[in-house]
Write a protein that holds these residues in place. Structure first.
Motif, short mmCIF file in Angstrom:
data_model
loop_
_atom_site.label_atom_id
_atom_site.label_comp_id
_atom_site.label_asym_id
_atom_site.label_seq_id
_atom_site.Cartn_x
_atom_site.Cartn_y
_atom_site.Cartn_z
N GLY A 271 1.01 -1.18 0.02
CA GLY A 271 0.28 -0.18 0.06
C GLY A 271 0.95 1.16 0.00
N THR A 272 1.09 1.81 1.22
CA THR A 272 1.49 3.29 0.93
C THR A 272 1.95 3.29 2.13
N PRO A 273 4.17 3.69 1.79
CA PRO A 273 4.15 5.13 1.44
C PRO A 273 4.35 4.17 -0.07
N PRO A 274 5.00 4.81 -0.92
CA PRO A 274 5.24 3.79 -2.06
C PRO A 274 6.92 3.38 -1.92
N VAL A 275 7.77 2.42 -2.55
CA VAL A 275 9.26 1.98 -1.88
C VAL A 275 9.34 3.33 -2.63
N LEU A 276 10.17 4.11 -2.06
CA LEU A 276 11.63 4.81 -1.97
C LEU A 276 12.90 4.47 -2.77
N VAL A 277 13.24 5.14 -4.40
CA VAL A 277 14.56 4.65 -4.25
C VAL A 277 15.66 5.76 -4.50
N GLU A 278 16.18 5.88 -4.28
CA GLU A 278 17.52 7.24 -4.09
C GLU A 278 18.85 6.90 -4.62
N GLY A 279 18.96 6.92 -5.34
CA GLY A 279 20.66 7.77 -5.99
C GLY A 279 21.61 8.48 -5.25
N HIS A 280 23.45 7.92 -4.89
CA HIS A 280 23.63 9.27 -4.04
C HIS A 280 25.09 8.71 -4.99
N THR A 281 25.80 10.20 -5.21
CA THR A 281 27.20 9.62 -5.32
C THR A 281 28.18 10.21 -4.44
#
Length: 537
Positions: free
Chosen positions: A288-298
């Motif tokens: 359900g909520t919240p959505p799966v969060l995909v974050e990129g980092h350098t």
């Protein structure tokens, strides 16, 4: 140097943080004006003693230690219990100064700027994996407001917290001093107002040594807020780092595993890694909520614009692979953070390792909550999170290993004396003394964070390693990762209390517990090196 006032109250971050607002008329907090005798005396030199004296007193759980920042107070703390009183919980303790002269409380038991003279003692539920912070209002922490500690006088103290659930029977109190953690504090049903029971200390008076008196309690001003946070255990492997609580989980995948240098095209090796992550999401995550969060980092190399674009492209590539494996059951949100949220300090002696840890793609999701069992359990029981809460840890035990570090720029030598580690609920407690061998005093802000440490903790450069699986267990964080500044960890909140040559400071930090069958671990003590075969009790 770390910010000495880094331990702070956090704002409402859900689901990891529950913030309770109580109207003044409803919280029932009692007290009076916070006044103190107008007396002062200089601090004495602390004895050359590396660790705390620990006893179980008839009146409660007692430890001697040094508390405070640049002018540590030598005192005995006796914790009686935490009482549930419906709209709040009350920690009861007494503080007895072991100094030879009167000493002002100052910031002995608090580490918050603008809130001096408060008792900021987090209460950890080590089975339910929660931490309860004291109630606050617009002025500061609620509860007893200390003034001057007279030698040998027992000062009864109360600190107010949000309500603790009925199934939590013991907690661990984390004090900002060398006494450190008080495990096995009973949580009981209370009666009455929750205020002090001893007679009030007379303003300007000097109680006789051995007397028990109470501090005044400050009335709340405006809205009262209490913070309850999840605890996040950090576990590292060669390819990924996982920060997990009972509510949500973040999997950080090293981009050196997923992508070639300066590329957003996934490698063949990434296929198996993402297969495992997708399987975990399917098993654990709430669709359900919240959505799966995909974050990129350098890392910090390159321009900001380039890093932002590369991190977004890499996050989008990972999101596409997850969606292909999981189908339409989940929603996603994809962002690129560039170099703006590092987890390790770059530019130091371990710069390459720090940069490698900062190059990552993080996948965060809410854990599906299962019904039918308690979230935590009391003493003598095993909760859903695993492990039993530790009884009061009365003795640290004999030193099992010692190492000396001479790598400080000043030429100062330090020795670490490692004690047996022990389990407290879902966690392992690493315990040690760090002794100043000279020459010269330690800096008041001396910490052991290191370049590759998680930013905010005093011992986050240290870790515990399971020698069989090579799994690395790192410090336990209070609440979600805060991109605005240093995070808080389950440690003393400060590293250096005694600074003179020949004196020492007891240190500790919590890590996720290795499997029950692990009876010894390797302690990676940062600048002191790796120490094998540390027993786990």
């Amino acid at each position: 140097m770390e910010d000495p006032y880094r331990r702070r109250s956090r704002g409402p971050t859900l689901p990891a943080t529950m913030v309770t607002a109580l109207a003044v008329s409803g919280c029932g907090l009692l007290g009076g004006p916070a006044t103190a005798p107008p007396a002062s005396s200089p601090a004495g030199t602390p004895p050359a003693r590396p660790s705390s004296s620990v006893t179980v007193a008839d009146t409660g759980l007692a430890k001697d230690g040094w508390f405070g920042l640049t002018r540590p107070l030598h005192a005995r703390v006796e914790i009686r219990a935490v009482e549930r009183l419906g709209d709040r919980s009350v920690l009861r303790l007494t503080v007895t100064s072991l100094e030879g002269e009167a000493r002002h409380a100052g910031n002995s038991f608090g580490t918050a700027a603008g809130d001096l003279g408060s008792y900021r003692i987090p209460l950890v539920d080590p089975v339910g994996r929660k931490v309860y912070h004291p109630l606050t209002d617009r002025v500061g922490t609620l509860g007893s407001k200390p003034g001057y500690y007279q030698p040998g006088v027992r000062y009864e103290t109360v600190v107010y917290y949000p309500p603790i659930p009925a199934d939590v029977r013991t907690v661990t109190a984390i004090t900002a001093g060398t006494a450190g953690e008080f495990t096995g504090v009973p949580v009981v049903d209370g009666t009455g107002s929750g205020g002090p029971q001893a007679p009030a200390a007379a303003p300007g008076g000097t109680p006789a040594p051995g007397a028990t008196v109470s501090w005044p309690v400050r009335e709340p001003s405006g809205q009262v807020t209490g913070s309850v946070q999840d605890l996040y255990g950090i576990v590292e492997g060669a390819e990924r780092t996982t920060a997990a609580s009972g509510s949500d989980e973040t999997v950080g995948l090293r981009t050196d595993v997923l992508f070639a240098f300066d590329s957003d095209r996934l490698t063949a090796r990434a296929e198996a890694v993402l297969d495992d992550v997708a399987a975990e999401i399917r098993e654990k995550a709430d669709p359900g909520t919240p959505p799966v969060l995909v974050e990129g980092h350098t890392d910090g190399k390159g321009t900001h614009a380039y890093n932002m674009a590369l991190s977004l492209r890499r996050a989008q590539a990972v999101r596409g692979e997850l969606a292909a494996r999981l189908g339409g059951a989940y929603r996603y949100r994809t962002t690129g953070r560039g170099e703006t949220e590092p987890v390790a300090r770059e530019g130091g002696v371990n710069d390459e390792e720090a940069r490698a840890r900062n190059r990552r793609v993080e996948i965060s999701y809410r854990i599906r909550q299962r019904t039918g069992g308690p979230a935590s359990a009391g003493a003598g029981e095993t909760g859903a999170a695993g492990g039993r809460p530790a009884p009061f840890h009365a003795e640290d035990g004999e030193t099992v290993a010692s190492r000396t570090s001479t790598g400080r720029p000043s030429g100062q030598r330090l020795r670490i004396d490692v004690k047996p580690f022990y389990r407290d609920g879902a966690y392992l407690v690493a315990v040690f003394d760090i002794v100043n061998l000279g020459p010269g005093d330690l800096g008041a802000g001396t910490g052991y964070g290191g370049d590759v440490a998680y930013i905010g903790g005093w011992y986050t450069a240290f870790s515990v390693v399971d020698p069989a699986s090579r799994t690395v267990y790192r410090a336990v964080r209070m609440g979600p990762d805060d991109p605005r500044g240093p995070d808080d960890y389950v440690d003393p909140g400060w590293a250096t209390f005694n600074v003179k040559p020949g004196t020492g400071n007891r240190g500790f930090f919590y890590v996720p517990a290795p499997p029950p069958g692990v009876t010894s671990v390797t302690f990676d003590a940062g600048p002191f090196g790796r120490i094998d075969a540390v027993p786990v009790r």
